[in-house]
Design a protein around this motif. Structure first.
Motif, PDB file in Angstrom:
ATOM      1  N   GLU A 597       0.808  -1.213   0.000  1.00  0.00           N
ATOM      2  CA  GLU A 597       0.000   0.000   0.000  1.00  0.00           C
ATOM      3  C   GLU A 597       0.846   1.270   0.000  1.00  0.00           C
ATOM      4  OE1 GLU A 597      -3.322  -0.063  -0.373  1.00  0.00           O
ATOM      5  OE2 GLU A 597      -2.963  -2.224  -0.617  1.00  0.00           O
ATOM      6  N   VAL A 598       2.152   1.119   0.187  1.00  0.00           N
ATOM      7  CA  VAL A 598       3.050   2.270   0.171  1.00  0.00           C
ATOM      8  C   VAL A 598       3.136   2.811  -1.255  1.00  0.00           C
ATOM      9  CG1 VAL A 598       5.448   3.031   0.465  1.00  0.00           C
ATOM     10  CG2 VAL A 598       4.381   1.553   2.181  1.00  0.00           C
ATOM     11  N   ASN A 599       3.037   4.117  -1.408  1.00  0.00           N
ATOM     12  CA  ASN A 599       3.062   4.747  -2.719  1.00  0.00           C
ATOM     13  C   ASN A 599       4.385   4.476  -3.423  1.00  0.00           C
ATOM     14  OD1 ASN A 599       1.699   6.342  -4.639  1.00  0.00           O
ATOM     15  ND2 ASN A 599       2.913   8.125  -4.079  1.00  0.00           N
ATOM     16  N   GLY A 600       4.330   3.881  -4.609  1.00  0.00           N
ATOM     17  CA  GLY A 600       5.544   3.609  -5.378  1.00  0.00           C
ATOM     18  C   GLY A 600       6.049   2.188  -5.258  1.00  0.00           C
ATOM     19  N   VAL A 601       5.337   1.333  -4.506  1.00  0.00           N
ATOM     20  CA  VAL A 601       5.742  -0.073  -4.371  1.00  0.00           C
ATOM     21  C   VAL A 601       4.816  -0.929  -5.232  1.00  0.00           C
ATOM     22  CG1 VAL A 601       6.115  -2.016  -2.814  1.00  0.00           C
ATOM     23  CG2 VAL A 601       6.599   0.305  -2.036  1.00  0.00           C
ATOM     24  N   GLY A 602       5.307  -1.355  -6.390  1.00  0.00           N
ATOM     25  CA  GLY A 602       4.545  -2.216  -7.286  1.00  0.00           C
ATOM     26  C   GLY A 602       4.825  -3.678  -7.001  1.00  0.00           C
ATOM     27  N   ALA A 603       4.167  -4.554  -7.760  1.00  0.00           N
ATOM     28  CA  ALA A 603       4.256  -5.986  -7.494  1.00  0.00           C
ATOM     29  C   ALA A 603       5.680  -6.524  -7.628  1.00  0.00           C
ATOM     30  CB  ALA A 603       3.316  -6.737  -8.438  1.00  0.00           C
ATOM     31  N   ALA A 604       6.385  -6.121  -8.696  1.00  0.00           N
ATOM     32  CA  ALA A 604       7.735  -6.649  -8.919  1.00  0.00           C
ATOM     33  C   ALA A 604       8.696  -6.214  -7.818  1.00  0.00           C
ATOM     34  CB  ALA A 604       8.254  -6.198 -10.284  1.00  0.00           C
TER      35      ALA A 604
END
Length: 621
Positions: A597-604
């Protein structure tokens, strides 16, 4: 090479993002919840197979406008990029997100290029970055005809304009993409283009039927400041010491010699300053740029050869020690500050000699009369920004057709409005002195005559006998320099096109000399021994640091990021931006789900780095 393309580490399966909508791709791949203004509209236009011309300020999120459609539409997106460093930087960042990206450029040997071409033909790439000179080769065109292409993205599209400041002749041939690949959407993107340049981009790239998306040009986090040049080195040091100690920045100079001298001066004062210009070897340029991207607190001193497309988010200041040739160049260069949206400074000093030098260069150029007329208009607009007494941001935005209803409150003229004075009499004295001495002398000599200097040159020439000798003792030398600077900037005087710095009268000055007009001049601010910036302004580089209550935790997260960046061979911001680390520190996630949920943390990145950062956060408790 800056980035080694290791295709064995890439999945041969296309990410399931192909079947998803753009919002899902934005969240799962890039780690963001919502699109910025206009991004969603642009992306839907391209996803649905239509062309687009996009003008969006630096840091406004242009790249996502073609990267998201590239992951939604079937096939490989071909991205035309003008600089090797730009494409390598973006490919490195995309691969960290798990996106199958690669590039083709002159840094690659035969085997590397062949491996990339094989990955393209076997459908293993989502995006391929390519230099324009490579793309237009018949061999490359033939290769592209054998693969499935999702879209063409033409980045830095202002390079196609002969009125632009970064003209690249190879861009002129990109119009052939419309004929060679009908039905494949094309998106052209730039941060800098006035109405004339926008029209030229559309015509030269065969995009006259494309929908135009023009985002606001305002960068409210950048503070614009312009001061008269007195002692440029001393002023620069005072600015950095007072406001940007330890920050990353760019200093622009007009000549290579000045770049080298300024970089040495800063290094002698203890700063990590590196020169960058076309006279350096390719190896030195690459090394200095790589250090700038990967290390903290580096100051690059450069000619305009540096910076186009540089994606470093935490450049806290851009300083100009010489006057840019146009507002397009100024906006493009200052736009490299504050891409992360945090407070940053665009600082410049300029003087009479800058104006004279640029006007002489323009008149001595080989351009047609039409070309020179357009360039004069551009320089006049740049000078208008320097000498304006109202809000600088309003003047800058208005040039690009963007209106700001109220003064911005975040430029020097808003925070400390300049005083004006009735300069009519002083101007008449100055213009008369130019005339009485034969329009053959530069500003220093003219001031000496006005102030009644008894130097030998004046006496020998007999100019101690002219009527203007000694009639200007009421103004100091610096005050007279200000008068002459404003007269040249506003077109009442011109520099001798043959050189030597002599000032000559123009037709525009006739009403002033006859007393038919009056004139208000800017009163230059008194130069203080040390500037701490504008009233009430904190050093902008400390904005995030001021908000951090757990300094030890912040440093631990930065150390974790740096270690991972060194392992991956990429700049730290490619792992996570400062804003993402700050959000981690605020939220203190304890699980992978919370970290997602942290802004800028995508799945990869969650899969690749999640556990490491969770361990670091847990160690802070």
């Amino acid at each position: 090479m800056f980035f080694d393309q290791d295709f064995e580490q890439l999945s041969t399966e296309r990410p399931t993002g192909q079947q998803k909508d753009p919002e899902q791709v934005l969240h799962e791949v890039f780690g963001y919840e919502t699109f910025r203004p206009l991004q969603g509209d642009i992306i839907r236009e391209v996803v649905e197979g239509r062309d687009a011309l996009v003008l969006m300020p630096t840091g406004g999120g242009k790249s996502l406008c073609y990267q998201v459609p590239a992951l939604v539409r079937p096939g490989t997106a071909i991205v035309v990029s003008p600089l090797i460093a730009l494409m390598q930087d973006q490919v490195a960042a995309l691969r960290e997100l798990g996106v199958r990206a690669a590039y083709l450029n002159s840094t690659m040997d035969f085997e590397q290029a062949r491996a990339t071409e094989y990955a393209l033909t076997t459908g293993e790439l989502d995006l391929l970055y390519c230099a324009p000179e490579r793309l237009i080769q018949p061999r490359t065109i033939d290769l592209l005809h054998r693969v499935s292409i999702s879209l063409f993205a033409i980045d830095e599209a202002h390079c196609v304009s002969q009125w632009g400041h970064d003209f690249r002749s190879d861009y002129l041939q990109l119009s052939m993409l419309a004929g060679q690949f009908p039905g494949i959407p094309r998106i052209a993107l730039t941060a800098t283009a006035d109405e004339r340049t926008r029209k030229e981009i559309a015509e030269r790239l065969s995009l006259t039927g494309a929908r135009h998306f023009v985002s606001g040009f305002d960068r409210p986090n950048i503070q614009y400041r312009i001061s008269p040049k007195t002692n440029a080195n001393k002023q620069l040091l005072s600015f950095i010491n007072g406001e940007h100690e330890g920050d990353c920045g760019i200093v622009y100079c007009l000549s290579r010699n000045k770049v080298e001298a300024t970089a040495r001066m800063l290094a002698d004062k203890g700063y990590n300053a590196l020169p960058y210009h076309a006279g350096l070897s390719a190896e030195d340029r690459a090394n200095h740029q790589e250090r700038f991207l990967r290390e903290d607190g580096i100051i690059i001193v450069a000619t305009i050869a540096f910076g186009m497309g540089i994606d470093k988010p935490d450049v806290r200041f851009v300083a100009h020690l010489d006057l840019p040739k146009s507002l397009e160049a100024y906006y493009q260069e200052t736009g490299r500050a504050g891409r992360d949206g945090k407070a940053s400074t665009a600082w410049m000093v300029y003087g009479l000699q800058d104006v004279i030098k640029l006007r002489q260069m323009l008149e001595a150029s080989q351009g047609t009369d039409h070309f020179k007329r357009i360039e004069r208009q551009k320089l006049d607009a740049m000078l208008g920004l320097c000498e304006v007494t109202g809000c600088r941001r309003q003047v800058l935005l208005n040039y690009f057709g963007d209106q700001l209803e109220e003064p911005c409150g975040n430029c020097d003229t808003c925070q400390t409005p300049p005083e004006t004075w009735d300069g009519t009499l002083a101007v008449q004295k100055a213009l008369s002195c130019v005339y009485r001495t034969g329009q053959r002398f530069g500003v220093t000599y003219l001031i000496d005559v006005l102030r009644g200097s008894e130097n030998e040159r004046i006496i020998q020439s007999g100019h101690n006998q002219v009527s203007t000798y000694g009639i200007g003792t009421e103004l100091s030398t610096n005050e007279w320099k200000s008068v002459f600077r404003q007269l040249v900037a506003n077109g009442y005087l011109r520099a001798d096109p043959e050189g030597y710095g002599a000032l000559q009268l123009t037709e525009k000055c006739r009403p002033l000399l006859k007393g038919a007009e009056s004139i208000q001049l800017r009163k230059d601010p008194v130069v203080k021994s040390e500037s701490r910036g504008s009233k009430g302004r904190k050093p902008s580089g400390s904005e995030i640091r001021d908000q951090i209550t757990d300094q030890a935790g912040w440093e631990a997260l930065r150390a974790c990021r740096k270690a991972l960046a060194e392992q991956q061979g990429v700049p730290p911001y490619v792992i996570f931006h400062d804003a993402t680390l700050f959000d981690m520190l605020e939220r203190r996630p304890a699980t992978l789900e919370e970290l997602s949920e942290v802004n800028g943390v995508g799945a990869a990145k969650l899969e690749k780095y999640g556990e490491v950062f969770l361990e670091t956060l847990a160690s802070l408790n």
